[in-house]
Design a protein around this motif. Structure first.
Motif, PDB file in Angstrom:
ATOM      1  N   VAL A   9       0.862  -1.185   0.000  1.00  0.00           N
ATOM      2  CA  VAL A   9       0.000   0.000   0.000  1.00  0.00           C
ATOM      3  C   VAL A   9       0.897   1.234   0.000  1.00  0.00           C
ATOM      4  O   VAL A   9       1.977   1.216   0.585  1.00  0.00           O
ATOM      5  CB  VAL A   9      -0.934   0.043   1.233  1.00  0.00           C
ATOM      6  N   PRO A  10       0.476   2.307  -0.669  1.00  0.00           N
ATOM      7  CA  PRO A  10       1.247   3.558  -0.589  1.00  0.00           C
ATOM      8  C   PRO A  10       1.162   4.113   0.824  1.00  0.00           C
ATOM      9  O   PRO A  10       0.079   4.187   1.408  1.00  0.00           O
ATOM     10  CB  PRO A  10       0.541   4.476  -1.606  1.00  0.00           C
ATOM     11  N   GLY A  11       2.304   4.476   1.392  1.00  0.00           N
ATOM     12  CA  GLY A  11       2.331   4.819   2.811  1.00  0.00           C
ATOM     13  C   GLY A  11       2.037   6.261   3.154  1.00  0.00           C
ATOM     14  O   GLY A  11       1.662   6.559   4.283  1.00  0.00           O
ATOM     15  N   GLN A  12       2.169   7.182   2.200  1.00  0.00           N
ATOM     16  CA  GLN A  12       2.005   8.588   2.518  1.00  0.00           C
ATOM     17  C   GLN A  12       0.567   8.896   2.943  1.00  0.00           C
ATOM     18  O   GLN A  12      -0.385   8.264   2.478  1.00  0.00           O
ATOM     19  CB  GLN A  12       2.403   9.452   1.322  1.00  0.00           C
ATOM     20  N   ALA A  13       0.416   9.891   3.796  1.00  0.00           N
ATOM     21  CA  ALA A  13      -0.883  10.195   4.403  1.00  0.00           C
ATOM     22  C   ALA A  13      -1.967  10.493   3.380  1.00  0.00           C
ATOM     23  O   ALA A  13      -3.141  10.162   3.581  1.00  0.00           O
ATOM     24  CB  ALA A  13      -0.727  11.374   5.360  1.00  0.00           C
ATOM     25  N   ILE A  14      -1.609  11.114   2.262  1.00  0.00           N
ATOM     26  CA  ILE A  14      -2.621  11.532   1.291  1.00  0.00           C
ATOM     27  C   ILE A  14      -3.247  10.348   0.556  1.00  0.00           C
ATOM     28  O   ILE A  14      -4.242  10.523  -0.164  1.00  0.00           O
ATOM     29  CB  ILE A  14      -2.023  12.516   0.260  1.00  0.00           C
ATOM     30  N   TYR A  15      -2.689   9.144   0.734  1.00  0.00           N
ATOM     31  CA  TYR A  15      -3.176   7.985  -0.020  1.00  0.00           C
ATOM     32  C   TYR A  15      -4.041   7.062   0.825  1.00  0.00           C
ATOM     33  O   TYR A  15      -4.104   5.854   0.587  1.00  0.00           O
ATOM     34  CB  TYR A  15      -2.006   7.210  -0.608  1.00  0.00           C
ATOM     35  N   ALA A  16      -4.730   7.603   1.807  1.00  0.00           N
ATOM     36  CA  ALA A  16      -5.543   6.778   2.704  1.00  0.00           C
ATOM     37  C   ALA A  16      -6.623   6.008   1.948  1.00  0.00           C
ATOM     38  O   ALA A  16      -6.877   4.834   2.231  1.00  0.00           O
ATOM     39  CB  ALA A  16      -6.184   7.650   3.784  1.00  0.00           C
ATOM     40  N   ALA A  17      -7.275   6.643   0.983  1.00  0.00           N
ATOM     41  CA  ALA A  17      -8.335   5.978   0.228  1.00  0.00           C
ATOM     42  C   ALA A  17      -7.793   4.792  -0.550  1.00  0.00           C
ATOM     43  O   ALA A  17      -8.422   3.726  -0.616  1.00  0.00           O
ATOM     44  CB  ALA A  17      -9.011   6.970  -0.720  1.00  0.00           C
ATOM     45  N   SER A  18      -6.627   4.968  -1.130  1.00  0.00           N
ATOM     46  CA  SER A  18      -6.001   3.878  -1.884  1.00  0.00           C
ATOM     47  C   SER A  18      -5.656   2.710  -0.968  1.00  0.00           C
ATOM     48  O   SER A  18      -5.846   1.542  -1.330  1.00  0.00           O
ATOM     49  CB  SER A  18      -4.728   4.390  -2.574  1.00  0.00           C
ATOM     50  N   ARG A  19      -5.174   3.002   0.229  1.00  0.00           N
ATOM     51  CA  ARG A  19      -4.832   1.938   1.176  1.00  0.00           C
ATOM     52  C   ARG A  19      -6.062   1.101   1.535  1.00  0.00           C
ATOM     53  O   ARG A  19      -5.995  -0.124   1.641  1.00  0.00           O
ATOM     54  CB  ARG A  19      -4.196   2.525   2.436  1.00  0.00           C
ATOM     55  N   ARG A  20      -7.168   1.781   1.731  1.00  0.00           N
ATOM     56  CA  ARG A  20      -8.407   1.065   2.073  1.00  0.00           C
ATOM     57  C   ARG A  20      -8.817   0.114   0.949  1.00  0.00           C
ATOM     58  O   ARG A  20      -9.261  -1.008   1.199  1.00  0.00           O
ATOM     59  CB  ARG A  20      -9.533   2.059   2.356  1.00  0.00           C
ATOM     60  N   LEU A  21      -8.673   0.562  -0.277  1.00  0.00           N
ATOM     61  CA  LEU A  21      -9.037  -0.280  -1.415  1.00  0.00           C
ATOM     62  C   LEU A  21      -8.118  -1.492  -1.525  1.00  0.00           C
ATOM     63  O   LEU A  21      -8.572  -2.609  -1.778  1.00  0.00           O
ATOM     64  CB  LEU A  21      -8.982   0.538  -2.711  1.00  0.00           C
ATOM     65  N   VAL A  22      -6.819  -1.274  -1.340  1.00  0.00           N
ATOM     66  CA  VAL A  22      -5.856  -2.360  -1.505  1.00  0.00           C
ATOM     67  C   VAL A  22      -6.026  -3.427  -0.430  1.00  0.00           C
ATOM     68  O   VAL A  22      -5.955  -4.626  -0.701  1.00  0.00           O
ATOM     69  CB  VAL A  22      -4.410  -1.814  -1.493  1.00  0.00           C
ATOM     70  N   VAL A  23      -6.288  -3.008   0.802  1.00  0.00           N
ATOM     71  CA  VAL A  23      -6.352  -3.968   1.901  1.00  0.00           C
ATOM     72  C   VAL A  23      -7.688  -4.705   1.955  1.00  0.00           C
ATOM     73  O   VAL A  23      -7.807  -5.742   2.627  1.00  0.00           O
ATOM     74  CB  VAL A  23      -6.064  -3.266   3.247  1.00  0.00           C
ATOM     75  N   GLU A  24      -8.671  -4.214   1.229  1.00  0.00           N
ATOM     76  CA  GLU A  24      -9.983  -4.863   1.233  1.00  0.00           C
ATOM     77  C   GLU A  24      -9.874  -6.305   0.736  1.00  0.00           C
ATOM     78  O   GLU A  24      -9.284  -6.578  -0.304  1.00  0.00           O
ATOM     79  CB  GLU A  24     -10.960  -4.083   0.342  1.00  0.00           C
ATOM     80  N   GLY A  25     -10.417  -7.224   1.504  1.00  0.00           N
ATOM     81  CA  GLY A  25     -10.393  -8.632   1.120  1.00  0.00           C
ATOM     82  C   GLY A  25      -9.073  -9.343   1.385  1.00  0.00           C
ATOM     83  O   GLY A  25      -8.862 -10.468   0.905  1.00  0.00           O
ATOM     84  N   ALA A  26      -8.173  -8.716   2.146  1.00  0.00           N
ATOM     85  CA  ALA A  26      -6.876  -9.344   2.426  1.00  0.00           C
ATOM     86  C   ALA A  26      -7.054 -10.615   3.255  1.00  0.00           C
ATOM     87  O   ALA A  26      -7.855 -10.664   4.187  1.00  0.00           O
ATOM     88  CB  ALA A  26      -5.958  -8.375   3.156  1.00  0.00           C
ATOM     89  N   ASP A  27      -6.291 -11.650   2.911  1.00  0.00           N
ATOM     90  CA  ASP A  27      -6.283 -12.903   3.678  1.00  0.00           C
ATOM     91  C   ASP A  27      -5.144 -12.936   4.680  1.00  0.00           C
ATOM     92  O   ASP A  27      -5.090 -13.822   5.542  1.00  0.00           O
ATOM     93  CB  ASP A  27      -6.157 -14.095   2.720  1.00  0.00           C
ATOM     94  N   GLY A  28      -4.223 -11.995   4.576  1.00  0.00           N
ATOM     95  CA  GLY A  28      -3.121 -11.893   5.515  1.00  0.00           C
ATOM     96  C   GLY A  28      -2.458 -10.532   5.363  1.00  0.00           C
ATOM     97  O   GLY A  28      -2.433  -9.969   4.257  1.00  0.00           O
ATOM     98  N   ILE A  29      -1.966  -9.993   6.469  1.00  0.00           N
ATOM     99  CA  ILE A  29      -1.344  -8.668   6.455  1.00  0.00           C
ATOM    100  C   ILE A  29       0.021  -8.731   7.120  1.00  0.00           C
ATOM    101  O   ILE A  29       0.178  -9.324   8.192  1.00  0.00           O
ATOM    102  CB  ILE A  29      -2.229  -7.640   7.184  1.00  0.00           C
ATOM    103  N   VAL A  30       1.007  -8.109   6.474  1.00  0.00           N
ATOM    104  CA  VAL A  30       2.319  -7.897   7.073  1.00  0.00           C
ATOM    105  C   VAL A  30       2.422  -6.428   7.428  1.00  0.00           C
ATOM    106  O   VAL A  30       2.330  -5.558   6.549  1.00  0.00           O
ATOM    107  CB  VAL A  30       3.456  -8.291   6.121  1.00  0.00           C
TER     108      VAL A  30
END
Length: 202
Positions: A76-97
């Protein structure tokens, strides 16, 4: 969310690397892609930020009745302005690092990244419904917190954790192997509880 395709006998799992900006997520995924596939990951560049992605089928994984596993790995892009993108990417994750930047001056950023993750996936889900592995990166630098301190402050879930130097590939594969195993175990357990086990053993 895992996809079990009984026609092709394939289980597809999604692994997401989460963390503050410049914590080392990109280095993890680039190293893994080069190690496993011999090439750089794909770059999905949008107005919402840049995401790295690759997927593969491990050759050594044996499942009931010839089922194969496919892992799709994202950052996921880490910068603060990319919060919406992070939410989309993590949706449906089966595991998180969760990639922690061990540098002292980055500690507050780590805390904010963790709190954001909890708000996105739900504190009741992280580590229980969604497997979690924590990685303490940049252990080769001087101005870093001891692992014991980071573990106390950031690993309230008692998740498996690893000391890593992602730029050198140290601990990167071990981290991924842990989350890959945990996510697959959870999917197979859920399949059993939901009656899918019979299909996996046909």
């Amino acid at each position: 969310m895992a996809i079990i395709n009984h026609g092709t006998r394939e289980i597809s799992l999604k692994i997401v690397y989460w963390g503050t900006g410049f914590s080392g997520k990109t280095e993890n995924v680039v190293w893994l892609s080069r190690r496993i596939l011999g090439e750089d990951p794909l770059v999905l560049a949008t107005q919402e930020g840049r995401t790295l992605f690759f997927d593969f089928k491990p050759l050594s994984k044996e499942l009931p009745n010839g089922y194969k596993v496919r892992y799709s790995v994202y950052t996921v892009p880490g910068q603060a302005i990319y919060a919406a993108s992070r939410r989309l990417v993590v949706e449906g994750a089966d595991g998180i690092v969760f990639v922690v930047d061990s540098q002292r001056e980055r500690f507050e950023n780590n805390l904010m990244a963790l709190e954001e993750l909890l708000s996105v996936v739900g504190p009741e889900n992280l580590g229980s419904r969604i497997p979690l592995v924590i990685q303490y990166n940049k252990r080769d630098l001087e101005n870093i917190y001891p692992v014991e301190f980071l573990r106390e402050k950031l690993n309230r879930f008692r998740a498996p954790d690893f000391e890593v130097v992602a730029l050198k590939g140290i601990g990167v594969e071990e981290t991924f192997n842990a989350i890959a195993e945990l996510s697959l175990e959870r999917v197979l357990q859920n399949a059993k509880l939901q009656g899918e086990e019979a299909n996996l053993n046909r």
